[in-house]
Structure formats: structure tokens, C-alpha cells
Design a protein around this motif. Sequence first.
Motif, PDB file in Angstrom:
ATOM      1  N   VAL A 128      -2.717 -10.316 -13.828  1.00  0.00           N
ATOM      2  CA  VAL A 128      -1.572  -9.701 -13.149  1.00  0.00           C
ATOM      3  C   VAL A 128      -1.282 -10.416 -11.845  1.00  0.00           C
ATOM      4  O   VAL A 128      -0.122 -10.714 -11.503  1.00  0.00           O
ATOM      5  CB  VAL A 128      -1.827  -8.200 -12.919  1.00  0.00           C
ATOM      6  CG1 VAL A 128      -0.762  -7.606 -12.017  1.00  0.00           C
ATOM      7  CG2 VAL A 128      -1.847  -7.449 -14.244  1.00  0.00           C
TER       8      VAL A 128
ATOM      9  N   VAL B  66       8.503 -10.876 -16.285  1.00  0.00           N
ATOM     10  CA  VAL B  66       8.231  -9.461 -16.047  1.00  0.00           C
ATOM     11  C   VAL B  66       8.166  -8.694 -17.360  1.00  0.00           C
ATOM     12  O   VAL B  66       7.306  -7.832 -17.560  1.00  0.00           O
ATOM     13  CB  VAL B  66       9.311  -8.865 -15.116  1.00  0.00           C
ATOM     14  CG1 VAL B  66       9.138  -7.366 -14.995  1.00  0.00           C
ATOM     15  CG2 VAL B  66       9.220  -9.495 -13.740  1.00  0.00           C
TER      16      VAL B  66
ATOM     17  N   VAL C  26       4.959  -6.569 -18.695  1.00  0.00           N
ATOM     18  CA  VAL C  26       4.999  -5.143 -19.032  1.00  0.00           C
ATOM     19  C   VAL C  26       4.546  -4.910 -20.464  1.00  0.00           C
ATOM     20  O   VAL C  26       3.796  -3.987 -20.761  1.00  0.00           O
ATOM     21  CB  VAL C  26       6.432  -4.611 -18.826  1.00  0.00           C
ATOM     22  CG1 VAL C  26       6.560  -3.199 -19.372  1.00  0.00           C
ATOM     23  CG2 VAL C  26       6.774  -4.607 -17.347  1.00  0.00           C
TER      24      VAL C  26
ATOM     25  N   ASN D  69       0.786  -5.260 -20.704  1.00  0.00           N
ATOM     26  CA  ASN D  69       0.063  -4.122 -20.132  1.00  0.00           C
ATOM     27  C   ASN D  69       0.207  -2.874 -20.998  1.00  0.00           C
ATOM     28  O   ASN D  69      -0.693  -2.047 -21.083  1.00  0.00           O
ATOM     29  CB  ASN D  69       0.575  -3.834 -18.722  1.00  0.00           C
ATOM     30  CG  ASN D  69       0.127  -4.898 -17.732  1.00  0.00           C
ATOM     31  OD1 ASN D  69      -0.875  -5.570 -17.954  1.00  0.00           O
ATOM     32  ND2 ASN D  69       0.885  -5.071 -16.660  1.00  0.00           N
TER      33      ASN D  69
ATOM     34  N   SER E 188       4.360  -1.414 -13.451  1.00  0.00           N
ATOM     35  CA  SER E 188       5.040  -2.520 -14.142  1.00  0.00           C
ATOM     36  C   SER E 188       6.378  -2.074 -14.689  1.00  0.00           C
ATOM     37  O   SER E 188       7.381  -2.799 -14.604  1.00  0.00           O
ATOM     38  CB  SER E 188       4.143  -3.045 -15.278  1.00  0.00           C
ATOM     39  OG  SER E 188       2.897  -3.464 -14.775  1.00  0.00           O
TER      40      SER E 188
END
Length: 517
Positions: free
Chosen positions: A402, A455, A459, A462, A496
Motif C-alpha cells: 500500500v 487506485v 481498491v 484490498n 481505499s
Amino acid sequence: MAVSIARRPAANARVLLLTFLTTLIFHRSVADIAAGASTSEELPHRRFEYKYSFKGPHLSQTDGNIPFWIHTGNAIPSADQVRITTSLRSQKGSVWTKNKVSFDNWEAEVTFRVSGRGRMGADGLALWFTTAQGLDGPVYGAADRWHGVGIFFDSFDNDGKKNNPAIVVVGNNGNLVFDHQNDGTTQALGTCLRDFRNKPYPVRAKITYYKKTLTVMINNGFTPDREDYEFCTKVDNMIIPSEGFFGISAATGGLADDHDVLSFLLFRLTEPGQQPPPPDSEIPKEEKDKYQEEFQIFQQELDKKKEEFQKEHPDVQGEPIEDLYESVNDREIRQVFEGQNRIHLEIKQLHRQLAMILDEQRRYVSVITDEVAKKGMNAESGQLDTVGQQQLGTVITTQHEVLKSLNELRNSFYESLKQIGLTQHQGNAGGMGTYESIQHFNDIKEHLHTVKRDVEHLVQRNAQNPAEKVMKCPEVPPMPSCLSTVHFAVFIVIQSVLFFCYIMYKSQQEAAAKKFF
């Protein structure tokens, strides 16, 4: 005998089939010949006549009048349209040309809108070509017993035959009284049923009078295509006066509609082989001299005002007056720089927020690392669960990934800021061209799309990693309890998602700012 009777139906069937095919081929050949004849016929020459036309956006003057036209009754001219009648009861209004039209052949294109809140409207709108101006009267707001032709857009069903809204063509030699009770159907030379009320786009009508034939074409208002006309009606061998006035009128009764006319364009039609008369021949000599005298007076006043301005402003003396105003290229460059500055401020704000998120992630990694170090010091050899060690190692690895991704995002933002700063510096120093500005903005857009993809990838990774959702701290009785892995993973995912939503919101604002390019 039996065999001959059985064969007779088959023979009749063959004869009928041959007859049908012969008829079909004959009609097809006739249609092809007619189509070839129509295509070979030359189209007439069209010339726009501005003195008998009006359209927006500067339709009316400052005093509320329409150039070369007069309006009466409840007609209200504005910059974009002429509202012939408002949606109030018992209203009448009309607009008429000031000068007579003396064309043998002509074509008029009218754009209008009829709208109302009720299921039915009234009374309707009318287009006129008459020898005299019917400024007021009972026929759709204009005078009865006219000499000429009227094309009526009738929206109210007076005779109760449910044949409205309709378009009706009625001619008059000055002696007939319009038949209101039957909606003029007893006097109609041509008619068609078309619903022109409450359409998503303005309705367009094209009326052509060429070689003693009047043709009405209509655009139904369901498409923005201006040339999407369909046939309404046609009147052959129609003789109308050679000179007359064009007019548009409307009226309301117990029911009411807004009757708005957006434009009226008139074209003179000249047959092929004939030369249209020059525009100068249509203006009388007295009017030419009058216009020339008015122009000279205006020119003298303008020169006098220029001299007074230069005396009052000696600092701009010698400079052309036109240089004081902004040109089209200067306005485009200014709009590009304004949009560029707005994007620069947005990226700066994103950069600050990304730095805050990065600091938070570093703090969480340091806390977890300290907890692992404390547990490693206090735990006895062999007592720490191997699975717990692997889970903690996975959490730390994820956090480092991250941090790495956030650092990459931060670098992308930094590069975008550098490019925007370089573009602004070049534009302020040397007046960068519009093409180069667009190229720089395309580079910035590519960087922003790269940031958004990073991004999204972060996301998804995660959200789709199940190990983060099931990891728990090792349950060792003598050790103190650590931070719950589930809570930590949920917190990271929420952060996120919020960051991704923020990026998407800013990308929408970026798309809205593209109009400056």
C-alpha cells in the motif's frame, strides 16, 4: 373428362400468376421512368430574402420591434422568438411584413412551437399570404374575407369529428367567410392530420409555391434534424396574387396554448435558365438616396466620437481602437489558461490529501512492527504459532505494498503538477498556442487516468484479498492482546473506497472542465 376438369384449376392459377407478374413489372417500369424524369428535372435557384425573414438570437431590437416586420395584438417579440399568444384565454396576435412581396415563386420555412398544459389546445396558428395585412380579426387572430391563401394549424376540434390537430390549406378571393363550425373543411383545398402540440423539438413547416403548385411539408418535432420533412398536402393549379404580405397569427379561446414562432425564412425561387434580378433593382432610387444620406451622417458622428475619445484618452492615441478588445484567439487562450489553473489547484489538493493518507499508513505500519517486535521479545521459543507469524507477515507485506502504491500515486501527481507549472510558465512567457495547450492537457489527462487505474487496482486488491478478512492475532495466553486484524483490514478497505470515490468525483470535474479546450 375427369382429367381435364382436374387440370383446369392449375391452368387458371398459372394464368393469374402470370397476370400478376406482368402487372408488377409494368408498374415498376412506370415508377422508374417517373423517378428518372423527376431526378433529371433541375431544381430552382433559391435566394434568401432577409427583408421578409426573422430569426434569433437577435430577433428584436432594443425598442421591442422586429426589423422589417410589424406586430399587433398580444404578440410579444423577444431576442429568441415571437410569442404570438400566451396561454391565456381570448388572446389574439399577429406579425406581418412591412413591405409587399412581389415574387412569382417562393418558399417559406417556419419554425414554431405550440405548447400547453391541457390534453387539448385552442385555437391554433395560421400562416398567411394576402394582398392586405389582416392585422386583427376572427380567423386565428387575423381578418376574415382575405384575398390570398392561409395555411392553418388548427388544434381545436370544433366539428367534433376527432380530426384535429390538423393542417388545412384554404384559399379565398376576398368574398368567402371562413367556416369555423366545420374547421374550414368545407373550404379546404388540402389537409392532413398532424399533431404539432407539445413536441420535444420545435415543429418546422416548409411551404413552397412553385409553378402554380403549393406544397406543404412538415417536420413532426420528434427529431433535431432540420431536413427531416414529410409530405403533408399539395394543391395543383393554384393561382394566388402576384403581390402580397406574409403574416403569422394565432388565437386562443376557452382553451389556451403558447404559440411561439422561432423563425420565418423566405426564399425567392427562380426557374432554371432565368437570372434572378439584382438586389439593387428592387430598391427605389429615393430609398437608396435616403439610406446613403443616413450612412454618411452616421459615419460623420462616428468620426467625431473617435476624435473625442482620443482627446480624452491621450495614452491610447495612435493605437487602433480594435486592439483594445479581446480577439477570438486571445479569448480561447484565456479560457485554456483558466481551465489549466483550475486543474492545477485540484491536483494540488489531491496531492495534499494523498500525503496525509501516506503518513497515516506509515504510522499504522510502525505500530504493527512495534507490536510484532514486542511479541517476539516476550514470546518463548516454540510457543508462537507459525500460522500467526505468517498472518502478521502478510499484513506487514500488504501495508508495504500500500505504501509503495501510494508513493507511486504521489509521484504521478508530482509529475502532473510539474507539467502544469511548465505549461503555465510557457504560456505566460511566450503566449503558447492553442494546439500546444491541448497537447499538454492530453498528457495531464493520461497521467490522471494512470492514477485512477492505480487506485482502482489498489481498491480491488484490498477488497478481494480474503486473507486480510480472516487473519487474527495469535491467541497466546501470556501475551498482551494486539490490534484486531479484521478491524484493521476493514479500516484499510474503507479508506481505499473513500479515496477511490474522491478520485472519481474529481475526474468528473475534470471532464466538465474540458469545455475550455
